[in-house]
Design a protein around this motif. Structure first.
Motif, short mmCIF file in Angstrom:
data_model
loop_
_atom_site.label_atom_id
_atom_site.label_comp_id
_atom_site.label_asym_id
_atom_site.label_seq_id
_atom_site.Cartn_x
_atom_site.Cartn_y
_atom_site.Cartn_z
N THR A 172 13.88 -13.49 -39.16
CA THR A 172 14.65 -14.18 -38.12
C THR A 172 14.09 -13.91 -36.73
O THR A 172 14.53 -14.53 -35.76
CB THR A 172 16.13 -13.75 -38.18
OG1 THR A 172 16.22 -12.31 -38.27
CG2 THR A 172 16.81 -14.36 -39.39
N ARG A 173 13.15 -12.98 -36.62
CA ARG A 173 12.42 -12.78 -35.37
C ARG A 173 11.26 -11.85 -35.66
O ARG A 173 11.17 -11.23 -36.73
CB ARG A 173 13.31 -12.21 -34.28
CG ARG A 173 13.72 -10.76 -34.47
CD ARG A 173 14.62 -10.30 -33.35
NE ARG A 173 14.97 -8.88 -33.49
CZ ARG A 173 15.95 -8.29 -32.80
NH1 ARG A 173 16.67 -8.99 -31.94
NH2 ARG A 173 16.20 -6.99 -32.98
N GLY A 181 13.64 -7.51 -37.44
CA GLY A 181 13.66 -8.97 -37.48
C GLY A 181 13.82 -9.55 -38.87
O GLY A 181 13.63 -10.76 -39.07
N THR A 183 16.37 -10.44 -41.96
CA THR A 183 17.79 -10.67 -42.24
C THR A 183 17.96 -11.02 -43.72
O THR A 183 17.17 -11.79 -44.27
CB THR A 183 18.35 -11.79 -41.35
OG1 THR A 183 18.18 -11.43 -39.97
CG2 THR A 183 19.83 -12.02 -41.62
N HIS A 227 18.84 -9.22 -38.34
CA HIS A 227 17.57 -8.64 -37.87
C HIS A 227 17.33 -7.22 -38.38
O HIS A 227 16.27 -6.66 -38.13
CB HIS A 227 17.48 -8.62 -36.34
CG HIS A 227 17.77 -9.91 -35.67
ND1 HIS A 227 17.19 -11.10 -36.06
CD2 HIS A 227 18.60 -10.21 -34.63
CE1 HIS A 227 17.63 -12.08 -35.28
NE2 HIS A 227 18.49 -11.57 -34.41
#
Length: 379
Positions: A172-173, A181, A183, A227
């Motif tokens: 997710t990042r 990051g 998830t 995250h």
């Protein structure tokens, strides 16, 4: 230190052993492996009725509230019978993630269904490029309003073909291999945009590659913190590695026992081959390999159960030992059985194949040797 099981653990071990002896003969196991799902739904319900699916879950969810020792007891006996039903995938991985990171609503809805045998789960974490690195993730989950849009592919998903629910690791990042990051998302296996292709591994179990194409996942279906899924994954996989080592120990014990019995009955030059001193030495070596693995398994279980600081090092060392001892034991078993040792008609080869698959699950011996060395060097 006292390594004796409690009375309850002894009863648990004996009940699983009776089930294996009475209902899971090798011929029966072969028929299950050849079936469409490579598992028996009837057996799964039996495991539920006997209470074994409840072992690691908390009592407030209807579970047994068992410790890692209880799980070890079950998995060792399952190893002896080469049980194909998805205990690892559904109870220890999928259920373990829910137990440790699920919301109150997720736990209340799904854990009782797992315990009752009404929900089959899978943990989709592995990707083509990731090898043994849990954090190497290309699958993405992009936030759109109050939902995520999931895209990517997961491979070799244990029980992925039969699962009703999936927990999927997605980025997710951050960058591809960042631990931050990640998830975890709870996704129905029949959601729109999911495509599953199943195939068999050499040990008989059915796995799946799963493609996610614009799968809509509500934000409420995050498992754990957004995250911050890596630590949760790592915790569950650590416990699963110990459980797999217990399964491997059960297999090693069976290989040793069956090989010893064979050397007492197989005759060459008019005498049982077990009377040859050279073969006796080899059987002693495999017995010692088994005992060393058992000792290290008990050490790892005690560390995990007691919340010790040395869990990671113990698990890495245990995986190395399972790899080395397993190869030695199944290699000797096959050789001492002669050509029969590699035939499908004899169970020796099937035990060997399952050991090889355990050795490659969550990292082989070389991988964990490197991780152990890095951990000790950095300390």
């Amino acid at each position: 230190m006292n390594f004796e099981f409690t009375e309850e653990q002894g009863m648990l071990r004996d009940s699983v052993a009776r089930f294996i002896q009475d209902s899971y003969a090798f011929d029966t196991r072969c028929k299950i492996a050849a079936s469409d799902e490579a598992m028996s739904r009837d057996n799964w319900q039996t495991l539920a009725e006997l209470g074994w699916l409840s072992v690691p879950f908390a009592e407030e969810h209807g579970g047994f509230g068992g410790s890692p020792v209880d799980t070890m007891v079950v998995m060792e006996e399952f190893g002896k019978g080469l049980v194909l039903e998805p205990y690892l995938a559904t109870v220890l991985l999928f259920g373990g993630l829910l137990q440790r990171g699920g919301t109150v609503e997720q736990q209340a809805e799904l854990i009782p269904r797992i315990i009752e045998g009404g929900c089959l789960g899978a943990f989709a974490y592995l990707e083509r490029q990731s090898r043994y690195e849990l954090a190497d993730i290309k699958t993405t989950a992009s936030a759109q309003g109050d939902s995520f849009v999931l895209n990517g592919e997961k491979v070799v998903v244990f029980n992925g073909a039969s699962a009703d629910q999936l927990i999927v690791s997605a980025r997710t990042r951050g960058e591809q291999s960042d631990r931050d990051g990640i998830t975890l998302l709870l996704v129905p296996a029949d959601a729109a945009g999911i495509e599953r292709s199943s195939y068999r591994l050499m040990d008989g179990q059915l796995v799946a590659n799963i493609l996610f194409q614009d799968v809509q996942v509500p934000a409420a279906d995050v498992v754990g913190e957004q995250h911050a899924g890596f630590d949760l994954m790592h915790e569950v996989v650590t416990a699963a590695n110990i459980a797999l080592a217990a399964e491997a120990l059960g297999i090693m014990g069976q290989l040793n026992a069956k090989t010893l019995e064979y050397t007492k009955t197989r005759k060459q030059f008019g005498v049982a081959i077990g009377s040859f001193q050279a073969l006796q030495h080899r059987m002693v070596d495999t017995f010692m390999a088994y005992e060393q693995t058992k000792s290290l398994l008990y050490r790892a279980v005690c560390e995990l159960d007691g919340g010790g600081d040395d869990v990671a090092a113990c698990v890495h060392a245990l995986k190395v030992m399972v790899d080395r001892s397993g190869r030695k034991i199944f290699g000797e078993a096959i050789q001492l059985h002669g050509g029969m040792g590699i035939t499908d008609e004899l169970d020796i080869g099937h035990y060997a194949k399952r050991l090889m698959m355990i050795n490659t699950t969550f990292g082989n011996g070389d991988y964990h040797q490197a991780q152990f060395s890095q951990l000790r060097y950095s300390a």
